[in-house]
Motif scaffolding. Sequence first.
Motif, PDB file in Angstrom:
ATOM      1  N   LEU A  97       1.079  -1.000  -0.028  1.00  0.00           N
ATOM      2  CA  LEU A  97      -0.034   0.028   0.108  1.00  0.00           C
ATOM      3  C   LEU A  97       0.872   1.299   0.028  1.00  0.00           C
ATOM      4  N   PHE A  98       1.963   1.302   0.917  1.00  0.00           N
ATOM      5  CA  PHE A  98       2.634   2.194   1.030  1.00  0.00           C
ATOM      6  C   PHE A  98       3.486   2.677  -0.197  1.00  0.00           C
ATOM      7  N   LYS A  99       4.100   1.574  -1.031  1.00  0.00           N
ATOM      8  CA  LYS A  99       4.736   1.635  -2.269  1.00  0.00           C
ATOM      9  C   LYS A  99       3.596   2.299  -3.404  1.00  0.00           C
ATOM     10  N   GLY A 100       2.566   1.858  -3.357  1.00  0.00           N
ATOM     11  CA  GLY A 100       1.538   2.462  -4.269  1.00  0.00           C
ATOM     12  C   GLY A 100       1.284   3.793  -4.046  1.00  0.00           C
ATOM     13  N   GLY A 101       1.359   4.341  -2.796  1.00  0.00           N
ATOM     14  CA  GLY A 101       1.166   5.578  -2.365  1.00  0.00           C
ATOM     15  C   GLY A 101       2.233   6.447  -2.818  1.00  0.00           C
ATOM     16  N   LEU A 102       3.364   6.015  -2.814  1.00  0.00           N
ATOM     17  CA  LEU A 102       4.548   6.791  -3.272  1.00  0.00           C
ATOM     18  C   LEU A 102       4.373   7.058  -4.587  1.00  0.00           C
ATOM     19  N   LYS A 103       3.890   6.074  -5.486  1.00  0.00           N
ATOM     20  CA  LYS A 103       3.803   6.309  -6.772  1.00  0.00           C
ATOM     21  C   LYS A 103       2.792   7.301  -7.142  1.00  0.00           C
ATOM     22  N   ASN A 104       2.095   7.240  -6.171  1.00  0.00           N
ATOM     23  CA  ASN A 104       0.809   8.356  -6.697  1.00  0.00           C
ATOM     24  C   ASN A 104       1.273   9.903  -6.379  1.00  0.00           C
ATOM     25  N   ALA A 105       2.434   9.854  -5.713  1.00  0.00           N
ATOM     26  CA  ALA A 105       3.092  11.437  -5.496  1.00  0.00           C
ATOM     27  C   ALA A 105       3.542  11.735  -6.787  1.00  0.00           C
ATOM     28  N   ASN A 106       2.791  12.715  -7.542  1.00  0.00           N
ATOM     29  CA  ASN A 106       3.371  13.215  -8.853  1.00  0.00           C
ATOM     30  C   ASN A 106       4.035  14.423  -8.566  1.00  0.00           C
ATOM     31  N   LEU A 107       5.246  14.161  -8.490  1.00  0.00           N
ATOM     32  CA  LEU A 107       6.198  15.291  -8.159  1.00  0.00           C
ATOM     33  C   LEU A 107       6.769  15.533  -9.616  1.00  0.00           C
ATOM     34  N   SER A 108       6.512  16.638 -10.115  1.00  0.00           N
ATOM     35  CA  SER A 108       7.089  17.613 -11.220  1.00  0.00           C
ATOM     36  C   SER A 108       8.392  17.717 -11.396  1.00  0.00           C
ATOM     37  N   GLU A 109       8.934  17.131 -12.602  1.00  0.00           N
ATOM     38  CA  GLU A 109      10.283  16.946 -13.082  1.00  0.00           C
ATOM     39  C   GLU A 109      10.447  17.835 -14.537  1.00  0.00           C
ATOM     40  N   ASP A 110      11.412  18.644 -14.609  1.00  0.00           N
ATOM     41  CA  ASP A 110      11.729  19.051 -15.935  1.00  0.00           C
ATOM     42  C   ASP A 110      12.720  17.940 -16.671  1.00  0.00           C
ATOM     43  N   ASN A 111      11.950  17.338 -17.797  1.00  0.00           N
ATOM     44  CA  ASN A 111      12.623  16.165 -18.499  1.00  0.00           C
ATOM     45  C   ASN A 111      13.368  16.793 -19.470  1.00  0.00           C
ATOM     46  N   ASN A 112      13.308  18.158 -19.810  1.00  0.00           N
ATOM     47  CA  ASN A 112      14.212  18.698 -20.951  1.00  0.00           C
ATOM     48  C   ASN A 112      15.639  18.542 -20.840  1.00  0.00           C
ATOM     49  N   ALA A 113      16.282  17.745 -21.616  1.00  0.00           N
ATOM     50  CA  ALA A 113      17.810  17.535 -21.313  1.00  0.00           C
ATOM     51  C   ALA A 113      18.355  18.574 -21.961  1.00  0.00           C
ATOM     52  N   HIS A 114      19.225  19.283 -21.332  1.00  0.00           N
ATOM     53  CA  HIS A 114      20.359  20.148 -21.930  1.00  0.00           C
ATOM     54  C   HIS A 114      21.544  20.476 -21.195  1.00  0.00           C
ATOM     55  N   ASN A 115      22.479  21.147 -21.943  1.00  0.00           N
ATOM     56  CA  ASN A 115      23.765  21.277 -21.321  1.00  0.00           C
ATOM     57  C   ASN A 115      24.108  22.623 -21.203  1.00  0.00           C
ATOM     58  N   LEU A 116      23.065  23.432 -20.596  1.00  0.00           N
ATOM     59  CA  LEU A 116      23.356  24.657 -20.224  1.00  0.00           C
ATOM     60  C   LEU A 116      24.563  24.848 -19.238  1.00  0.00           C
ATOM     61  N   ILE A 117      25.051  25.979 -19.170  1.00  0.00           N
ATOM     62  CA  ILE A 117      25.849  26.500 -17.909  1.00  0.00           C
ATOM     63  C   ILE A 117      25.236  27.948 -17.620  1.00  0.00           C
ATOM     64  N   TYR A 118      24.887  28.149 -16.474  1.00  0.00           N
ATOM     65  CA  TYR A 118      24.413  29.494 -16.199  1.00  0.00           C
ATOM     66  C   TYR A 118      25.298  30.167 -15.052  1.00  0.00           C
ATOM     67  N   PHE A 119      25.808  31.382 -15.610  1.00  0.00           N
ATOM     68  CA  PHE A 119      26.859  32.257 -14.827  1.00  0.00           C
ATOM     69  C   PHE A 119      26.223  33.500 -14.125  1.00  0.00           C
ATOM     70  N   LYS A 120      25.927  33.608 -12.857  1.00  0.00           N
ATOM     71  CA  LYS A 120      25.322  34.552 -12.361  1.00  0.00           C
ATOM     72  C   LYS A 120      26.101  35.447 -11.340  1.00  0.00           C
ATOM     73  N   ILE A 121      26.302  36.432 -11.566  1.00  0.00           N
ATOM     74  CA  ILE A 121      26.969  37.474 -10.423  1.00  0.00           C
ATOM     75  C   ILE A 121      25.974  38.176  -9.807  1.00  0.00           C
ATOM     76  N   ASP A 122      26.114  38.164  -8.624  1.00  0.00           N
ATOM     77  CA  ASP A 122      25.364  39.065  -7.494  1.00  0.00           C
ATOM     78  C   ASP A 122      26.431  39.501  -6.353  1.00  0.00           C
ATOM     79  N   ASN A 123      26.195  40.800  -5.791  1.00  0.00           N
ATOM     80  CA  ASN A 123      26.823  41.251  -4.711  1.00  0.00           C
ATOM     81  C   ASN A 123      28.222  40.702  -4.783  1.00  0.00           C
ATOM     82  N   ARG A 124      29.135  40.825  -5.772  1.00  0.00           N
ATOM     83  CA  ARG A 124      30.401  40.540  -6.036  1.00  0.00           C
ATOM     84  C   ARG A 124      30.748  38.874  -5.834  1.00  0.00           C
ATOM     85  N   GLU A 125      29.773  38.205  -6.028  1.00  0.00           N
ATOM     86  CA  GLU A 125      29.868  36.704  -5.884  1.00  0.00           C
ATOM     87  C   GLU A 125      29.493  36.272  -7.323  1.00  0.00           C
TER      88      GLU A 125
END
Length: 500
Positions: free
Chosen positions: A258-286
């Motif tokens: 029952l517990f395993k079935g309940g875990l499967k029912n938790a539809n947690l969203s995931e971004d399945n778009n595969a990409h190789n982006l790299i993001y560089f962000k500068i804030d507060n001198r960091e």
Amino acid sequence: MIKTEIKEIEEFINALQEYLSEYVGYQIKLTLNENETEELVAFDLHTYFHFSNPDFKKSVEKLANMSKQIIKKDDYSVDWEVFHKLKNKLSVSYVFGTCEDEKIEFQRLQFLSDIIELSHRTYESINTTLGLIYSSAIEKRYIKEHYGFEIIEFESPISIKELFKEKPLLRVVDGEILNILIDENLLAYGFAINKHVNENFSEKIKNDFEKKRIFNNFKIAKRSIIENYEEILANKGDQILIEKNSEDEKLFMYIVNLFKGGLKNANLSEDNNAHNLIYFKIDNRELNIYNHEECVVAFSKGQWRLKNYHFLQYLLIQHVLLRAHIFFMMMEPDKIGRNLQDLFDGITTLYNVIRKLSSENTSSIIMFVPNEVDNLNSYSEIDELEAKNLLGTVPLKEIQHNSIYLNLIKDNGKHLNVRNISENYLSMLCSIDGALVLDYKLNILTYGAIIDTSFEKSSSQTYGTGTNACEYASKDSLAIKISEDGDIKVYQSGKNVLNI
């Protein structure tokens, strides 16, 4: 060949161990592999880690392999000069991947140096807040469709050093509205612009990386719980907990399914778009760099380091989920899924608030009660009496439960839950001097609480009062300290297990 004395190797290993631990934010253990011949003493690195998450093991093994590759010498002598370059080389590998071509590695290091230099620039006395997206030509379509950016390409690629000689760009390339596109040759080739949507695209890009990490951590924690039950059913270990073919085994198998079935029912969203982006962000001198790696690679206060936020995510998920599962096993599968989704949302809110407090340099302590006293009849809401009983299990100075300010964490006699309030509201509660105290269901038991350390034996570490109090409060649970300089320290069972 130079024979290296064992004593010097041990000194080198100890220094390297401390150096790498500071870099990654958790304790690294290195051991010496002695191999004596007439001419030399060889040594190798072995790394041990105490978290149960398999991703931790992979992460540490990767760090060890990269470190060994960088410091390897044919004559097996120690090279103390490595400490001047190791963090640079490790960081460029974490950002772009390992590379044996020295020319390419130099170009990557130079590119990162140019970005670091930009992080110290100002425009009309205001620090730069830049955003740069590294992507291949084929990923331009993904950037346009997924983020809705309009792309304006330059006539010809240009180095970022040359590009930012045009000073107005130091102000307008803020990441929120305008980002610079970087090609595979590390040259700027265009603008990615948000002209029409009132949305912070820098946060959206970073959140996409975060969502994937927390989704993965949640899957690992769920799998860990199921494997634990399956081990009980298989009677692994020293004790036979459930007799084979007994009624108890049948009932336990029914509940686990029952517990395993309940875990499967938790539809947690995931971004399945595969990409190789790299993001560089500068804030507060960091400078913070986001990519497919689990960690964030950061340059701050003149030093490279890894920010292992995903380990913080996992510790929160593990702590909460491994204690809440007993309630889930009493529910129907559809209710398990809904409650698990609620729990996931609450953990995400708490995690985001910790990140927010850190970025705003807001001092705070967040701690969990050990839940030695609990109400098994209720999963979520608790009243004042239940909260009072739970607070009695943690070392706090006396709380006046009828204080007016505590009404801010109650609604119709019930205590508020993290998942039912905004991140801004939770941040406000956390900013009050003292500790915010939660149970593992993420109910807010109190805030502004003073941790009573009067019974504490002298600590082996010397930190500020708040940090020592946080360490003491974690002896039977989990506690998190955010300092005024933005550093995050995580304590579990009285030990400092993670620094970010």
